[in-house]
Design an enzyme around this catalytic site. Structure first.
Site, PDB file in Angstrom:
ATOM      1  N   HIS A  42     121.738 -21.652   5.837  1.00  0.00           N
ATOM      2  CA  HIS A  42     122.822 -20.796   6.304  1.00  0.00           C
ATOM      3  C   HIS A  42     122.618 -20.465   7.784  1.00  0.00           C
ATOM      4  O   HIS A  42     121.543 -20.717   8.343  1.00  0.00           O
ATOM      5  CB  HIS A  42     122.910 -19.506   5.473  1.00  0.00           C
TER       6      HIS A  42
HETATM    7  P1  TYD Z   1     119.197 -16.098   0.334  1.00  0.00           P
HETATM    8  O1  TYD Z   1     119.974 -15.803   1.585  1.00  0.00           O
HETATM    9  O2  TYD Z   1     119.676 -17.248  -0.508  1.00  0.00           O
HETATM   10  O3  TYD Z   1     117.649 -16.272   0.691  1.00  0.00           O
HETATM   11  P2  TYD Z   1     116.942 -17.403   1.597  1.00  0.00           P
HETATM   12  O4  TYD Z   1     117.583 -17.346   2.948  1.00  0.00           O
HETATM   13  O5  TYD Z   1     115.491 -17.021   1.609  1.00  0.00           O
HETATM   14  O6  TYD Z   1     117.148 -18.737   0.940  1.00  0.00           O
HETATM   15  O7  TYD Z   1     119.173 -14.781  -0.553  1.00  0.00           O
HETATM   16  C1  TYD Z   1     118.784 -14.816  -1.909  1.00  0.00           C
HETATM   17  C2  TYD Z   1     119.463 -13.655  -2.611  1.00  0.00           C
HETATM   18  O8  TYD Z   1     118.899 -12.420  -2.161  1.00  0.00           O
HETATM   19  C3  TYD Z   1     120.953 -13.587  -2.370  1.00  0.00           C
HETATM   20  O9  TYD Z   1     121.570 -13.234  -3.600  1.00  0.00           O
HETATM   21  C4  TYD Z   1     121.104 -12.462  -1.379  1.00  0.00           C
HETATM   22  C5  TYD Z   1     119.927 -11.566  -1.702  1.00  0.00           C
HETATM   23  N1  TYD Z   1     119.422 -10.814  -0.536  1.00  0.00           N
HETATM   24  C6  TYD Z   1     119.523  -9.430  -0.540  1.00  0.00           C
HETATM   25  O10 TYD Z   1     120.029  -8.806  -1.489  1.00  0.00           O
HETATM   26  N2  TYD Z   1     119.039  -8.740   0.540  1.00  0.00           N
HETATM   27  C7  TYD Z   1     118.479  -9.355   1.606  1.00  0.00           C
HETATM   28  O11 TYD Z   1     118.031  -8.684   2.585  1.00  0.00           O
HETATM   29  C8  TYD Z   1     118.379 -10.798   1.587  1.00  0.00           C
HETATM   30  C9  TYD Z   1     117.769 -11.538   2.744  1.00  0.00           C
HETATM   31  C10 TYD Z   1     118.875 -11.476   0.498  1.00  0.00           C
END
Ligand code: TYD
Length: 133
Positions: free
Chosen positions: A53
């Site tokens: 992302h």
């Molecule tokens: P995601 O963005 O997919 O994590 P990464 O970038 O490590 O692959 O996030 C995973 C899940 O966690 C998604 O449902 C969003 C949630 N999340 C939060 O609730 N708070 C946060 O601060 C972050 C970074 C993610």
């Protein structure tokens, strides 16, 4: 226009003694932004990929506090891979940069200091949408 050249390795202040090492992430010292949120990922299975992302407005500092992993950064024109394996160094990721994290070693822990609280509206999770933004 965001550029991967603006995503720099930043030295993290480290205090070592015969009692071990202590590293400090402090706004304006290690992180060139006010830190509003810290999160960490761990128990990452072998072969997993995270990220995938971009953020519209968020600054992040990514640190490997344990183990190692690769961070691919992409500004839509150029892409490069940065290997993180040192808790004394962080990768600054500026807004508008696509990132993918992979090649996690066993036991790796990814620490992220971020400039804003969590906001799903700040994410671009589709690469084509990112390329066209
Ligand atoms: P995601 O963005 O997919 O994590 P990464 O970038 O490590 O692959 O996030 C995973 C899940 O966690 C998604 O449902 C969003 C949630 N999340 C939060 O609730 N708070 C946060 O601060 C972050 C970074 C993610």
């Amino acid at each position: 226009m965001a550029k991967i050249e603006d995503c720099k390795i930043i030295d993290i202040q480290k205090v070592s003694s015969d009692r071990g090492s202590l590293s400090v992430i402090e706004s304006d010292l290690s992180a060139p932004f006010d830190i509003k949120r810290v999160y960490f990922t761990y128990d990452i299975p072998s072969g997993a990929e995270r990220g995938g992302h971009a953020h519209k407005n968020l600054f992040q500092l990514i640190i490997s506090v344990s183990g190692s992993f690769n961070v691919i950064i992409d500004d839509g024109n150029n892409r490069k891979s940065v290997f993180l394996n040192n808790p004394s160094q962080g990768l600054l990721i500026t807004p508008g940069i696509w990132r993918e994290l992979d090649s996690f070693s066993s036991g790796s822990v990814v620490l992220v200091a971020a400039s804003e609280t969590y906001d799903e509206d700040d994410y671009i999770r589709d690469y084509n949408e990112f390329k066209n933004s």
